[in-house]
Design an enzyme around this catalytic site. Structure first.
Site, short mmCIF file in Angstrom:
data_model
loop_
_atom_site.label_atom_id
_atom_site.label_comp_id
_atom_site.label_asym_id
_atom_site.label_seq_id
_atom_site.Cartn_x
_atom_site.Cartn_y
_atom_site.Cartn_z
N TYR A 282 -2.52 8.45 2.80
CA TYR A 282 -1.21 7.85 2.50
C TYR A 282 -0.29 8.91 1.88
O TYR A 282 0.86 9.07 2.28
CB TYR A 282 -1.38 6.67 1.55
N SER B 276 7.58 8.13 -1.08
CA SER B 276 6.79 7.65 -2.22
C SER B 276 6.62 8.79 -3.19
O SER B 276 6.60 9.97 -2.78
CB SER B 276 5.42 7.18 -1.75
P1 NAD Z 1 4.95 -4.73 1.87
O1 NAD Z 1 3.54 -4.78 2.39
O2 NAD Z 1 5.43 -5.80 0.96
O3 NAD Z 1 5.96 -4.62 3.09
C1 NAD Z 1 5.67 -3.77 4.18
C2 NAD Z 1 6.60 -4.12 5.32
O4 NAD Z 1 6.32 -3.20 6.40
C3 NAD Z 1 6.36 -5.53 5.89
O5 NAD Z 1 7.59 -6.07 6.31
C4 NAD Z 1 5.48 -5.26 7.10
O6 NAD Z 1 5.58 -6.26 8.13
C5 NAD Z 1 6.07 -3.95 7.59
N1 NAD Z 1 5.19 -3.22 8.48
C6 NAD Z 1 3.92 -2.83 8.28
N2 NAD Z 1 3.46 -2.18 9.38
C7 NAD Z 1 4.50 -2.18 10.27
C8 NAD Z 1 4.64 -1.67 11.58
N3 NAD Z 1 3.65 -1.04 12.21
N4 NAD Z 1 5.84 -1.84 12.19
C9 NAD Z 1 6.87 -2.49 11.58
N5 NAD Z 1 6.77 -3.00 10.33
C10 NAD Z 1 5.59 -2.83 9.70
O7 NAD Z 1 5.05 -3.28 1.18
P2 NAD Z 1 6.11 -2.63 0.17
O8 NAD Z 1 5.41 -2.38 -1.10
O9 NAD Z 1 7.39 -3.35 0.17
O10 NAD Z 1 6.30 -1.19 0.85
C11 NAD Z 1 7.43 -0.85 1.63
C12 NAD Z 1 7.50 0.66 1.74
O11 NAD Z 1 7.62 1.24 0.43
C13 NAD Z 1 6.29 1.33 2.38
O12 NAD Z 1 6.71 2.40 3.21
C14 NAD Z 1 5.53 1.84 1.19
O13 NAD Z 1 4.71 2.93 1.51
C15 NAD Z 1 6.69 2.25 0.29
N6 NAD Z 1 6.33 2.39 -1.12
C16 NAD Z 1 5.90 1.30 -1.82
C17 NAD Z 1 5.58 1.45 -3.14
C18 NAD Z 1 5.10 0.29 -3.99
O14 NAD Z 1 4.68 0.52 -5.14
N7 NAD Z 1 5.15 -0.94 -3.51
C19 NAD Z 1 5.68 2.71 -3.76
C20 NAD Z 1 6.12 3.78 -3.01
C21 NAD Z 1 6.45 3.61 -1.69
#
Ligand code: NAD
Length: 242
Positions: free
Chosen positions: A153, A140
Protein backbone atom coordinates in the site's frame (compact mmCIF):
# COMPACT_ATOMS: atom_id res chain seq x y z
CA UNK A 1 -26.47 25.47 -10.23
CA UNK A 2 -25.90 27.44 -13.43
CA UNK A 3 -25.70 26.04 -16.95
CA UNK A 4 -21.96 26.66 -16.80
CA UNK A 5 -21.44 24.74 -13.56
CA UNK A 6 -18.07 23.08 -13.40
CA UNK A 7 -17.93 19.31 -13.59
CA UNK A 8 -15.85 16.88 -11.52
CA UNK A 9 -15.28 13.15 -11.57
CA UNK A 10 -14.56 11.85 -8.05
CA UNK A 11 -13.50 8.21 -8.01
CA UNK A 12 -14.32 6.07 -5.00
CA UNK A 13 -17.00 8.47 -3.82
CA UNK A 14 -19.61 5.98 -2.64
CA UNK A 15 -17.95 5.96 0.80
CA UNK A 16 -15.56 7.68 3.18
CA UNK A 17 -13.28 10.47 1.98
CA UNK A 18 -14.54 10.41 -1.62
CA UNK A 19 -18.12 10.81 -0.44
CA UNK A 20 -17.10 13.87 1.60
CA UNK A 21 -15.21 15.36 -1.37
CA UNK A 22 -18.16 14.81 -3.72
CA UNK A 23 -20.60 16.30 -1.21
CA UNK A 24 -18.38 19.33 -0.63
CA UNK A 25 -17.97 19.99 -4.35
CA UNK A 26 -21.69 19.60 -4.90
CA UNK A 27 -22.41 22.10 -2.13
CA UNK A 28 -19.96 24.49 -3.81
CA UNK A 29 -22.03 24.29 -7.01
CA UNK A 30 -20.12 21.63 -8.94
CA UNK A 31 -21.78 18.87 -10.93
CA UNK A 32 -20.27 15.60 -9.80
CA UNK A 33 -19.87 12.18 -11.37
CA UNK A 34 -19.75 9.77 -8.45
CA UNK A 35 -18.07 6.39 -8.59
CA UNK A 36 -17.45 3.24 -6.64
CA UNK A 37 -16.90 -0.40 -7.44
CA UNK A 38 -19.77 -2.76 -6.67
CA UNK A 39 -21.37 -0.10 -4.45
CA UNK A 40 -24.43 0.66 -6.55
CA UNK A 41 -26.88 1.08 -3.70
CA UNK A 42 -24.78 3.58 -1.74
CA UNK A 43 -23.68 5.34 -4.92
CA UNK A 44 -27.15 5.86 -6.32
CA UNK A 45 -28.45 6.98 -2.91
CA UNK A 46 -25.72 9.63 -2.70
CA UNK A 47 -26.34 10.74 -6.29
CA UNK A 48 -30.03 11.19 -5.49
CA UNK A 49 -29.11 13.50 -2.61
CA UNK A 50 -26.76 15.80 -4.59
CA UNK A 51 -28.26 18.12 -7.24
CA UNK A 52 -27.45 16.93 -10.76
CA UNK A 53 -25.04 14.23 -9.62
CA UNK A 54 -24.70 10.93 -11.46
CA UNK A 55 -23.29 7.63 -10.22
CA UNK A 56 -21.23 5.24 -12.37
CA UNK A 57 -20.21 1.88 -10.98
CA UNK A 58 -16.81 1.17 -12.53
CA UNK A 59 -13.49 -0.44 -11.67
CA UNK A 60 -10.82 2.28 -12.02
CA UNK A 61 -8.11 -0.32 -12.52
CA UNK A 62 -9.47 -0.96 -16.01
CA UNK A 63 -9.14 1.36 -18.97
CA UNK A 64 -12.76 0.63 -19.84
CA UNK A 65 -13.89 1.73 -16.37
CA UNK A 66 -11.85 4.94 -16.63
CA UNK A 67 -13.36 5.80 -20.01
CA UNK A 68 -16.91 5.10 -18.83
CA UNK A 69 -16.41 7.54 -15.96
CA UNK A 70 -14.98 10.30 -18.11
CA UNK A 71 -17.68 9.73 -20.75
CA UNK A 72 -20.36 10.12 -18.09
CA UNK A 73 -19.01 13.62 -17.43
CA UNK A 74 -18.49 14.74 -21.00
CA UNK A 75 -21.58 13.11 -22.54
CA UNK A 76 -23.79 13.86 -19.54
CA UNK A 77 -22.61 17.37 -18.66
CA UNK A 78 -20.63 18.48 -21.73
CA UNK A 79 -17.33 19.16 -20.00
CA UNK A 80 -14.83 18.05 -17.39
CA UNK A 81 -13.04 20.52 -15.11
CA UNK A 82 -11.59 18.34 -12.36
CA UNK A 83 -10.58 14.76 -11.83
CA UNK A 84 -10.24 13.65 -8.21
CA UNK A 85 -8.50 10.28 -8.07
CA UNK A 86 -9.60 9.04 -4.68
CA UNK A 87 -10.52 5.35 -5.10
CA UNK A 88 -8.20 3.07 -3.17
CA UNK A 89 -7.94 -0.11 -1.16
CA UNK A 90 -5.89 -1.08 1.89
CA UNK A 91 -5.46 -3.89 4.35
CA UNK A 92 -3.46 -4.00 7.57
CA UNK A 93 -0.43 -6.28 7.19
CA UNK A 94 2.51 -6.01 9.61
CA UNK A 95 5.54 -4.83 7.67
CA UNK A 96 7.80 -7.62 8.97
CA UNK A 97 5.40 -10.31 7.76
CA UNK A 98 6.42 -10.44 4.10
CA UNK A 99 4.75 -13.83 3.67
CA UNK A 100 1.35 -12.35 4.47
CA UNK A 101 1.55 -10.29 1.27
CA UNK A 102 0.24 -12.64 -1.39
CA UNK A 103 0.46 -12.01 -5.12
CA UNK A 104 -3.23 -11.20 -5.38
CA UNK A 105 -3.03 -8.41 -2.81
CA UNK A 106 0.14 -6.96 -4.34
CA UNK A 107 -1.38 -6.93 -7.84
CA UNK A 108 -4.74 -5.57 -6.75
CA UNK A 109 -3.37 -2.76 -4.60
CA UNK A 110 -1.11 -1.61 -7.44
CA UNK A 111 -3.91 -1.90 -10.01
CA UNK A 112 -6.46 0.09 -8.04
CA UNK A 113 -4.27 2.59 -6.17
CA UNK A 114 -1.59 3.30 -8.78
CA UNK A 115 -2.81 2.25 -12.21
CA UNK A 116 -6.30 3.59 -11.49
CA UNK A 117 -5.20 7.25 -11.27
CA UNK A 118 -3.06 6.73 -14.38
CA UNK A 119 -5.99 5.28 -16.33
CA UNK A 120 -8.22 8.19 -15.33
CA UNK A 121 -5.56 10.81 -16.08
CA UNK A 122 -5.13 9.38 -19.58
CA UNK A 123 -8.84 9.28 -20.25
CA UNK A 124 -9.49 12.75 -18.79
CA UNK A 125 -6.53 14.59 -20.29
CA UNK A 126 -8.08 15.83 -23.59
CA UNK A 127 -11.11 17.19 -21.76
CA UNK A 128 -9.08 18.82 -18.99
CA UNK A 129 -6.90 20.54 -21.60
CA UNK A 130 -10.04 22.13 -23.03
CA UNK A 131 -11.17 23.53 -19.67
CA UNK A 132 -7.65 24.19 -18.27
CA UNK A 133 -8.71 21.87 -15.52
CA UNK A 134 -6.93 19.92 -12.85
CA UNK A 135 -6.21 16.57 -11.32
CA UNK A 136 -6.06 15.94 -7.57
CA UNK A 137 -4.77 12.58 -6.39
CA UNK A 138 -5.55 11.19 -2.97
CA UNK A 139 -2.21 9.70 -1.92
CA UNK A 140 -1.40 9.02 1.74
CA UNK A 141 1.07 9.87 4.46
CA UNK A 142 2.15 6.25 3.86
CA UNK A 143 3.59 7.42 0.54
CA UNK A 144 5.76 10.03 2.26
CA UNK A 145 7.02 8.14 5.32
CA UNK A 146 8.23 4.57 5.93
CA UNK A 147 4.91 3.62 7.51
CA UNK A 148 1.36 2.70 6.54
CA UNK A 149 -1.12 -0.16 6.64
CA UNK A 150 1.09 -2.46 4.55
CA UNK A 151 4.29 -2.21 2.50
CA UNK A 152 2.56 -2.66 -0.90
CA UNK A 153 0.00 0.00 0.00
CA UNK A 154 2.75 2.45 1.01
CA UNK A 155 4.64 1.74 -2.23
CA UNK A 156 1.49 2.30 -4.28
CA UNK A 157 0.96 5.68 -2.60
CA UNK A 158 4.62 6.69 -3.03
CA UNK A 159 4.03 5.95 -6.70
CA UNK A 160 0.95 8.17 -6.71
CA UNK A 161 3.03 11.02 -5.26
CA UNK A 162 5.73 10.62 -7.91
CA UNK A 163 3.07 10.38 -10.62
CA UNK A 164 1.62 13.65 -9.34
CA UNK A 165 4.94 15.43 -9.81
CA UNK A 166 5.67 13.85 -13.19
CA UNK A 167 2.21 14.67 -14.54
CA UNK A 168 2.35 18.22 -13.18
CA UNK A 169 5.44 18.74 -15.37
CA UNK A 170 4.13 16.82 -18.34
CA UNK A 171 0.63 18.30 -18.47
CA UNK A 172 1.30 21.95 -17.61
CA UNK A 173 0.42 24.65 -18.32
CA UNK A 174 -3.04 23.49 -19.32
CA UNK A 175 -3.59 21.05 -16.46
CA UNK A 176 -2.51 21.44 -12.84
CA UNK A 177 -1.83 18.24 -10.87
CA UNK A 178 -1.65 18.09 -7.07
CA UNK A 179 -2.03 15.52 -4.31
CA UNK A 180 -3.29 15.31 -0.77
CA UNK A 181 -1.63 12.96 1.68
CA UNK A 182 -4.04 12.12 4.49
CA UNK A 183 -2.84 10.62 7.76
CA UNK A 184 -5.41 8.63 9.68
CA UNK A 185 -8.93 9.51 8.59
CA UNK A 186 -11.90 7.86 10.30
CA UNK A 187 -13.77 6.06 7.47
CA UNK A 188 -15.37 2.64 6.96
CA UNK A 189 -11.95 1.48 5.71
CA UNK A 190 -10.06 2.39 8.88
CA UNK A 191 -12.74 2.54 11.57
CA UNK A 192 -11.58 -0.59 13.46
CA UNK A 193 -7.84 -0.02 13.09
CA UNK A 194 -6.85 -0.31 16.75
CA UNK A 195 -4.62 0.65 18.55
CA UNK A 196 -3.68 3.24 15.93
CA UNK A 197 -6.70 5.40 16.77
CA UNK A 198 -5.79 5.84 20.44
CA UNK A 199 -2.19 6.53 19.60
CA UNK A 200 -3.14 9.32 17.18
CA UNK A 201 -5.58 10.90 19.60
CA UNK A 202 -2.87 10.89 22.27
CA UNK A 203 0.19 11.88 20.25
CA UNK A 204 -0.58 13.77 17.05
CA UNK A 205 -0.15 17.56 17.21
CA UNK A 206 -3.88 17.99 16.46
CA UNK A 207 -4.77 15.40 19.20
CA UNK A 208 -7.68 14.06 17.18
CA UNK A 209 -8.51 11.66 14.36
CA UNK A 210 -9.00 13.10 10.90
CA UNK A 211 -12.50 13.32 9.44
CA UNK A 212 -13.38 12.91 5.75
CA UNK A 213 -14.42 16.58 5.67
CA UNK A 214 -10.87 17.58 6.67
CA UNK A 215 -9.64 16.13 3.38
CA UNK A 216 -12.55 17.53 1.38
CA UNK A 217 -11.69 21.01 2.64
CA UNK A 218 -8.15 20.77 1.27
CA UNK A 219 -9.28 19.28 -2.05
CA UNK A 220 -11.71 22.15 -2.48
CA UNK A 221 -9.00 24.61 -1.53
CA UNK A 222 -6.62 23.20 -4.14
CA UNK A 223 -9.30 23.62 -6.76
CA UNK A 224 -9.27 27.36 -6.07
CA UNK A 225 -5.46 27.82 -6.08
CA UNK A 226 -4.39 28.73 -9.58
CA UNK A 227 -0.61 28.89 -9.01
CA UNK A 228 -0.12 25.56 -7.20
CA UNK A 229 0.89 22.48 -9.17
CA UNK A 230 2.98 19.42 -8.33
CA UNK A 231 2.29 19.94 -4.63
CA UNK A 232 1.65 17.22 -2.07
CA UNK A 233 -0.21 18.45 1.00
CA UNK A 234 -0.26 16.36 4.17
CA UNK A 235 -3.73 16.38 5.76
CA UNK A 236 -2.79 14.64 8.96
CA UNK A 237 -3.10 16.93 11.99
CA UNK A 238 0.71 17.10 12.01
CA UNK A 239 1.35 13.33 12.13
CA UNK A 240 4.17 13.69 9.60
CA UNK A 241 6.15 15.60 12.25
CA UNK A 242 6.38 12.64 14.61
P1 NAD B 1 -13.42 3.66 1.79
O1 NAD B 1 -13.20 2.17 1.79
O2 NAD B 1 -14.40 4.25 2.73
O3 NAD B 1 -13.79 4.14 0.32
C1 NAD B 1 -13.10 3.61 -0.79
C2 NAD B 1 -13.87 3.97 -2.05
O4 NAD B 1 -13.12 3.47 -3.17
C3 NAD B 1 -15.25 3.30 -2.13
O5 NAD B 1 -16.15 4.17 -2.77
C4 NAD B 1 -14.98 2.08 -3.01
O6 NAD B 1 -16.14 1.62 -3.72
C5 NAD B 1 -13.97 2.67 -3.98
N1 NAD B 1 -13.21 1.66 -4.69
C6 NAD B 1 -12.49 0.64 -4.20
N2 NAD B 1 -11.95 -0.07 -5.21
C7 NAD B 1 -12.36 0.54 -6.36
C8 NAD B 1 -12.15 0.27 -7.73
N3 NAD B 1 -11.41 -0.76 -8.14
N4 NAD B 1 -12.72 1.10 -8.63
C9 NAD B 1 -13.49 2.16 -8.25
N5 NAD B 1 -13.73 2.44 -6.95
C10 NAD B 1 -13.16 1.63 -6.03
O7 NAD B 1 -11.94 4.26 2.01
P2 NAD B 1 -11.42 5.72 2.42
O8 NAD B 1 -10.78 5.60 3.74
O9 NAD B 1 -12.43 6.76 2.18
O10 NAD B 1 -10.21 5.88 1.37
C11 NAD B 1 -10.32 6.68 0.20
C12 NAD B 1 -8.92 6.97 -0.30
O11 NAD B 1 -8.17 7.67 0.69
C13 NAD B 1 -8.09 5.74 -0.67
O12 NAD B 1 -7.33 5.99 -1.83
C14 NAD B 1 -7.20 5.59 0.54
O13 NAD B 1 -6.01 4.91 0.23
C15 NAD B 1 -6.95 7.05 0.87
N6 NAD B 1 -6.48 7.28 2.24
C16 NAD B 1 -7.28 6.95 3.29
C17 NAD B 1 -6.82 7.19 4.56
C18 NAD B 1 -7.65 6.86 5.79
O14 NAD B 1 -7.12 6.95 6.91
N7 NAD B 1 -8.92 6.52 5.65
C19 NAD B 1 -5.54 7.73 4.77
C20 NAD B 1 -4.77 8.04 3.67
C21 NAD B 1 -5.24 7.81 2.40
Amino acid sequence: MGVNARVAVVTGSSSGIGKAIASRLSHEGWLVVLNGYRTEEAGHALAASLPGAAYVDADVSTSDGAHRLVDAATAGFGRLDALVNNAGIARQIPHRDLDAVDDDFWDRVMSVNLKGPWNLAKAARPHLVETRGQIINNASLAGLTAAGSSIPYAISKAGVIHMTKLLARALGPEIRVNAVAPGYIDTPLTHDWQPLRESIEANSPARRLGAPDDVAEVVHGLLTMSYVTGAVIPVDGGLHLL
